[in-house]
Design a protein around this motif. Sequence first.
Motif, PDB file in Angstrom:
ATOM      1  N   GLY A 247       0.805  -1.209   0.000  1.00  0.00           N
ATOM      2  CA  GLY A 247       0.000   0.000   0.000  1.00  0.00           C
ATOM      3  C   GLY A 247       0.836   1.255   0.000  1.00  0.00           C
ATOM      4  N   THR A 248       0.141   2.380   0.048  1.00  0.00           N
ATOM      5  CA  THR A 248       0.764   3.698   0.062  1.00  0.00           C
ATOM      6  C   THR A 248       0.046   4.563   1.085  1.00  0.00           C
ATOM      7  OG1 THR A 248       1.287   3.539  -2.301  1.00  0.00           O
ATOM      8  CG2 THR A 248       1.356   5.732  -1.319  1.00  0.00           C
ATOM      9  N   LEU A 249       0.794   5.354   1.824  1.00  0.00           N
ATOM     10  CA  LEU A 249       0.238   6.304   2.766  1.00  0.00           C
ATOM     11  C   LEU A 249       0.839   7.674   2.485  1.00  0.00           C
ATOM     12  CD1 LEU A 249      -1.222   7.311   5.316  1.00  0.00           C
ATOM     13  CD2 LEU A 249       0.709   6.463   6.660  1.00  0.00           C
ATOM     14  N   SER A 250      -0.024   8.636   2.202  1.00  0.00           N
ATOM     15  CA  SER A 250       0.421  10.019   2.026  1.00  0.00           C
ATOM     16  C   SER A 250      -0.043  10.814   3.239  1.00  0.00           C
ATOM     17  CB  SER A 250      -0.176  10.615   0.750  1.00  0.00           C
ATOM     18  OG  SER A 250       0.249   9.889  -0.386  1.00  0.00           O
ATOM     19  N   LEU A 251       0.914  11.452   3.913  1.00  0.00           N
ATOM     20  CA  LEU A 251       0.627  12.234   5.117  1.00  0.00           C
ATOM     21  C   LEU A 251       0.850  13.716   4.853  1.00  0.00           C
ATOM     22  CD1 LEU A 251       2.341  10.176   7.974  1.00  0.00           C
ATOM     23  CD2 LEU A 251      -0.109  10.582   7.717  1.00  0.00           C
ATOM     24  N   SER A 252      -0.032  14.525   5.396  1.00  0.00           N
ATOM     25  CA  SER A 252       0.144  15.981   5.350  1.00  0.00           C
ATOM     26  C   SER A 252      -0.187  16.541   6.719  1.00  0.00           C
ATOM     27  CB  SER A 252      -0.774  16.621   4.302  1.00  0.00           C
ATOM     28  OG  SER A 252      -0.465  16.161   3.005  1.00  0.00           O
ATOM     29  N   ILE A 253       0.663  17.442   7.195  1.00  0.00           N
ATOM     30  CA  ILE A 253       0.452  18.046   8.510  1.00  0.00           C
ATOM     31  C   ILE A 253       0.302  19.555   8.341  1.00  0.00           C
ATOM     32  CG2 ILE A 253       1.417  18.436  10.805  1.00  0.00           C
ATOM     33  CD1 ILE A 253       2.949  15.823  10.500  1.00  0.00           C
ATOM     34  N   THR A 254      -0.816  20.064   8.835  1.00  0.00           N
ATOM     35  CA  THR A 254      -1.071  21.505   8.832  1.00  0.00           C
ATOM     36  C   THR A 254      -0.911  22.023  10.249  1.00  0.00           C
ATOM     37  OG1 THR A 254      -2.651  21.238   7.026  1.00  0.00           O
ATOM     38  CG2 THR A 254      -2.730  23.305   8.255  1.00  0.00           C
ATOM     39  N   PHE A 255      -0.188  23.122  10.414  1.00  0.00           N
ATOM     40  CA  PHE A 255       0.141  23.635  11.737  1.00  0.00           C
ATOM     41  C   PHE A 255      -0.811  24.752  12.148  1.00  0.00           C
ATOM     42  CE2 PHE A 255       3.903  21.984   9.699  1.00  0.00           C
ATOM     43  CZ  PHE A 255       4.403  21.102  10.649  1.00  0.00           C
ATOM     44  N   ASP A 256      -1.186  24.706  13.419  1.00  0.00           N
ATOM     45  CA  ASP A 256      -2.074  25.729  13.981  1.00  0.00           C
ATOM     46  C   ASP A 256      -3.243  25.982  13.036  1.00  0.00           C
ATOM     47  OD1 ASP A 256      -2.975  27.468  15.869  1.00  0.00           O
ATOM     48  OD2 ASP A 256      -1.723  29.151  15.236  1.00  0.00           O
ATOM     49  N   PRO A 257      -3.979  24.918  12.691  1.00  0.00           N
ATOM     50  CA  PRO A 257      -5.018  25.051  11.648  1.00  0.00           C
ATOM     51  C   PRO A 257      -6.126  26.015  12.063  1.00  0.00           C
ATOM     52  CG  PRO A 257      -5.249  22.969  12.820  1.00  0.00           C
ATOM     53  CD  PRO A 257      -3.969  23.585  13.300  1.00  0.00           C
ATOM     54  N   LYS A 258      -6.561  26.784  11.096  1.00  0.00           N
ATOM     55  CA  LYS A 258      -7.680  27.709  11.287  1.00  0.00           C
ATOM     56  C   LYS A 258      -8.827  27.270  10.383  1.00  0.00           C
ATOM     57  CE  LYS A 258      -5.513  30.742  13.959  1.00  0.00           C
ATOM     58  NZ  LYS A 258      -4.205  30.084  14.066  1.00  0.00           N
ATOM     59  N   CYS A 259     -10.014  27.686  10.723  1.00  0.00           N
ATOM     60  CA  CYS A 259     -11.152  27.395   9.866  1.00  0.00           C
ATOM     61  C   CYS A 259     -11.005  28.188   8.570  1.00  0.00           C
ATOM     62  CB  CYS A 259     -12.461  27.769  10.557  1.00  0.00           C
ATOM     63  SG  CYS A 259     -12.816  26.763  12.020  1.00  0.00           S
ATOM     64  N   PRO A 260     -11.235  27.546   7.435  1.00  0.00           N
ATOM     65  CA  PRO A 260     -11.071  28.253   6.159  1.00  0.00           C
ATOM     66  C   PRO A 260     -12.104  29.350   5.982  1.00  0.00           C
ATOM     67  CG  PRO A 260     -12.109  26.116   5.821  1.00  0.00           C
ATOM     68  CD  PRO A 260     -11.682  26.159   7.258  1.00  0.00           C
ATOM     69  N   ALA A 261     -11.743  30.315   5.165  1.00  0.00           N
ATOM     70  CA  ALA A 261     -12.697  31.374   4.833  1.00  0.00           C
ATOM     71  C   ALA A 261     -13.893  30.765   4.119  1.00  0.00           C
ATOM     72  CB  ALA A 261     -12.021  32.419   3.944  1.00  0.00           C
ATOM     73  N   ASP A 295      -8.880  28.637   0.489  1.00  0.00           N
ATOM     74  CA  ASP A 295      -8.505  28.112   1.801  1.00  0.00           C
ATOM     75  C   ASP A 295      -8.829  26.630   1.963  1.00  0.00           C
ATOM     76  OD1 ASP A 295      -7.580  30.552   2.508  1.00  0.00           O
ATOM     77  OD2 ASP A 295      -9.097  30.981   4.027  1.00  0.00           O
ATOM     78  N   LEU A 296      -9.508  26.055   1.012  1.00  0.00           N
ATOM     79  CA  LEU A 296      -9.929  24.661   1.146  1.00  0.00           C
ATOM     80  C   LEU A 296      -8.922  23.728   0.494  1.00  0.00           C
ATOM     81  CD1 LEU A 296     -13.739  24.900   0.338  1.00  0.00           C
ATOM     82  CD2 LEU A 296     -12.676  24.661   2.583  1.00  0.00           C
ATOM     83  N   ALA A 297      -8.611  22.644   1.199  1.00  0.00           N
ATOM     84  CA  ALA A 297      -7.733  21.629   0.637  1.00  0.00           C
ATOM     85  C   ALA A 297      -8.446  20.942  -0.529  1.00  0.00           C
ATOM     86  CB  ALA A 297      -7.372  20.600   1.708  1.00  0.00           C
ATOM     87  N   PRO A 298      -7.681  20.465  -1.528  1.00  0.00           N
ATOM     88  CA  PRO A 298      -8.316  19.821  -2.697  1.00  0.00           C
ATOM     89  C   PRO A 298      -9.258  18.691  -2.325  1.00  0.00           C
ATOM     90  CG  PRO A 298      -5.989  20.232  -3.126  1.00  0.00           C
ATOM     91  CD  PRO A 298      -6.210  20.560  -1.685  1.00  0.00           C
ATOM     92  N   GLU A 299      -8.883  17.888  -1.313  1.00  0.00           N
ATOM     93  CA  GLU A 299      -9.769  16.775  -0.955  1.00  0.00           C
ATOM     94  C   GLU A 299     -11.081  17.261  -0.350  1.00  0.00           C
ATOM     95  OE1 GLU A 299      -6.814  17.163   2.529  1.00  0.00           O
ATOM     96  OE2 GLU A 299      -6.765  17.246   0.339  1.00  0.00           O
ATOM     97  N   LEU A 353     -16.600  20.454   7.768  1.00  0.00           N
ATOM     98  CA  LEU A 353     -15.212  20.778   8.079  1.00  0.00           C
ATOM     99  C   LEU A 353     -14.764  20.196   9.405  1.00  0.00           C
ATOM    100  CD1 LEU A 353     -15.188  24.523   6.987  1.00  0.00           C
ATOM    101  CD2 LEU A 353     -14.423  22.541   5.677  1.00  0.00           C
ATOM    102  N   GLY A 354     -15.600  19.400  10.038  1.00  0.00           N
ATOM    103  CA  GLY A 354     -15.226  18.783  11.290  1.00  0.00           C
ATOM    104  C   GLY A 354     -15.869  19.450  12.484  1.00  0.00           C
ATOM    105  N   SER A 355     -15.592  18.895  13.664  1.00  0.00           N
ATOM    106  CA  SER A 355     -16.275  19.348  14.875  1.00  0.00           C
ATOM    107  C   SER A 355     -15.906  20.773  15.263  1.00  0.00           C
ATOM    108  CB  SER A 355     -15.946  18.393  16.028  1.00  0.00           C
ATOM    109  OG  SER A 355     -14.545  18.301  16.211  1.00  0.00           O
ATOM    110  N   LYS A 356     -14.724  21.223  14.881  1.00  0.00           N
ATOM    111  CA  LYS A 356     -14.306  22.577  15.247  1.00  0.00           C
ATOM    112  C   LYS A 356     -14.950  23.621  14.343  1.00  0.00           C
ATOM    113  CE  LYS A 356     -10.252  25.613  15.469  1.00  0.00           C
ATOM    114  NZ  LYS A 356      -8.788  25.706  15.260  1.00  0.00           N
TER     115      LYS A 356
END
Length: 594
Positions: A247-261, A295-299, A353-356
């Motif tokens: 398999g393959t795993l692609s990881l991305s880490i966003t720091f101090d994430p804010k809610c997108p506009a 501000d939105l990630a492609p996924e 966008l999740g619980s936050k």
Amino acid sequence: MKRIHIVLAVLLMTLLPDIAFAFKLAPCEAKKKFDAMPISPTTPVAMVAGHEFRKADKCVPIEVAARWTNHYRSFEHSFYDMKAQESYPGELWYRTDREEFIIVAGATIYSGNERLTGMSASGEACNHSYDNVCDKWTTFSNADVKMHVINGSNTGALKYGYPTVTTREEEVPASVDIIPPHFEFFRSRDSYSRPPMVEIDNLSLFDASPVRYAELLDAMRKKKTYSKEIKWKHNEKVEDIPTHNEGTLSLSITFDPKCPAPFIIASPEAKHKYLFSEDAPGRITIEAELGNTEDLAPELIEQIEWKAPEKPGSDVAYDPPSRKGKSIKITYKGLPEKNSDFGPTIISASVNLGSKCGVASDSKEVLLFFPRDKKNNPAGDVPNYYYYWLQTPAGFGQVDKQDVFFKNRELECGENPKWLGYHPRETKLSVPGDPQSQPRLVGENYIYICDLHKYDNIYAGHPSTNFYMEGLLNTTLSWEGIDTFAVMVRHEATHKQHWKDWWNPTGGYPKMGYYDANNNKQRDPPEALLDGDGDFMPDAKEPALGYDAAEKNSYSAPGEDMFDEHHLTYDFAEKWAKGSADSKDWAKPGKQWQ
């Protein structure tokens, strides 16, 4: 103060996924509390998975996005293919005095944005085998996937600690532990499979591209996304059964994430007008596209879901069929059954966008119209204006093919070429079979409305195909479009009501003004004269209604067919509140779209 350190260390001793708290921690919230305390920067404040951190060290909230592809095969017992996209909150802790850090993330412990934005799996499981050879397999599809939910979370987890350290005389090795979203195939209690899930716990998989302290902090300080990809492909034996896992795993880490506009529906413009096509079935296609998605990630953009209201009688279809993405084509096929389904139509787009950050959404109102003169409504045999205007206040509560029928322009529609409708009446003999008996007019319980195009260009100085009509009693009045329709329906429906109330209950209107009860062809003294002036209005009712019982045309109103009952009908119809149905008129041409 030492007691506080011990309590915090217990709370943050994160051995994912083995521990799931009944409550969730806000990323770095505990560290913020210690930062506010008047203690020395060198005071230890947290122990995170064996790594000790001081007040001077840093904790940064993060959001981890993981994209998985995995193929597993146990050559004798089962196989599965899985793809998943997920994101979940966590923390990056790092020392400021040496290169030491740990990443811990997972929505079973941390509150924040958790999303399973994509999940698909299929496979087979052996239900019965003989001599280690399967002879009965069960095939599972994506419809059989059931997610495992732990502490409200259905996503995976991540722990990555570096380097190997010795804490309080105990060696804590550099390590990694990454868990995908867990699932099983479940169709029934007798038909399910729990496939073994891959768990990334071998740090050597990162040998080609290790997570480095300097690179991690550089990305964090520059607010860049930190990404890694690893691949695995190996064979092993599980209980003496050969297996294969890759398999393959692609990881991305966003720091101090804010809610997108907030994103917006950039097109179409608000209240844009759409007209159903003139063919049958009529169609409307609405092309919509989002804006302000930077501000939105492609996924996440891929997960934005569009929605348009259902309209009975009209099939709604989406392109793409998934209804997801930055743009969409929404097609209504077939005109709706109800007039109220034209006009304002809300199309919307939303994504979780999740619980936050919650659900991000936008909506846009567009307006739908029908071609006025075509016959592509659900009935198919009457003009659209007739079919839909009947459902508005202009229709005066009349029901098609029950209270009212449409008459084509090509056919005879009333005796007078200027009639736009009429109430049919049938002559019946008071004594069936006796042609000399008294004839009586019995009003039908329905009316006819003619094709309003009979009035095309009929008024001098008003060349019009918009159903222009002028008042007869009040010559200062004029109407067009749905107002003309309203006046005509009210007029004919009033005729029908008069006959229903005044004459039909006693067998119809007596043409000689009285009922010849004994059929002697003459009026006897006991036989009351009910309509002496022949104006089709009972003499007894005329004074209260403002008419002269001795005059057929009390107001000398114009018109060769004018008499008091007709005058009363005209008077009521011409009092229609002009413009009062404009807001319900969704025809083109019409009051809201010329």
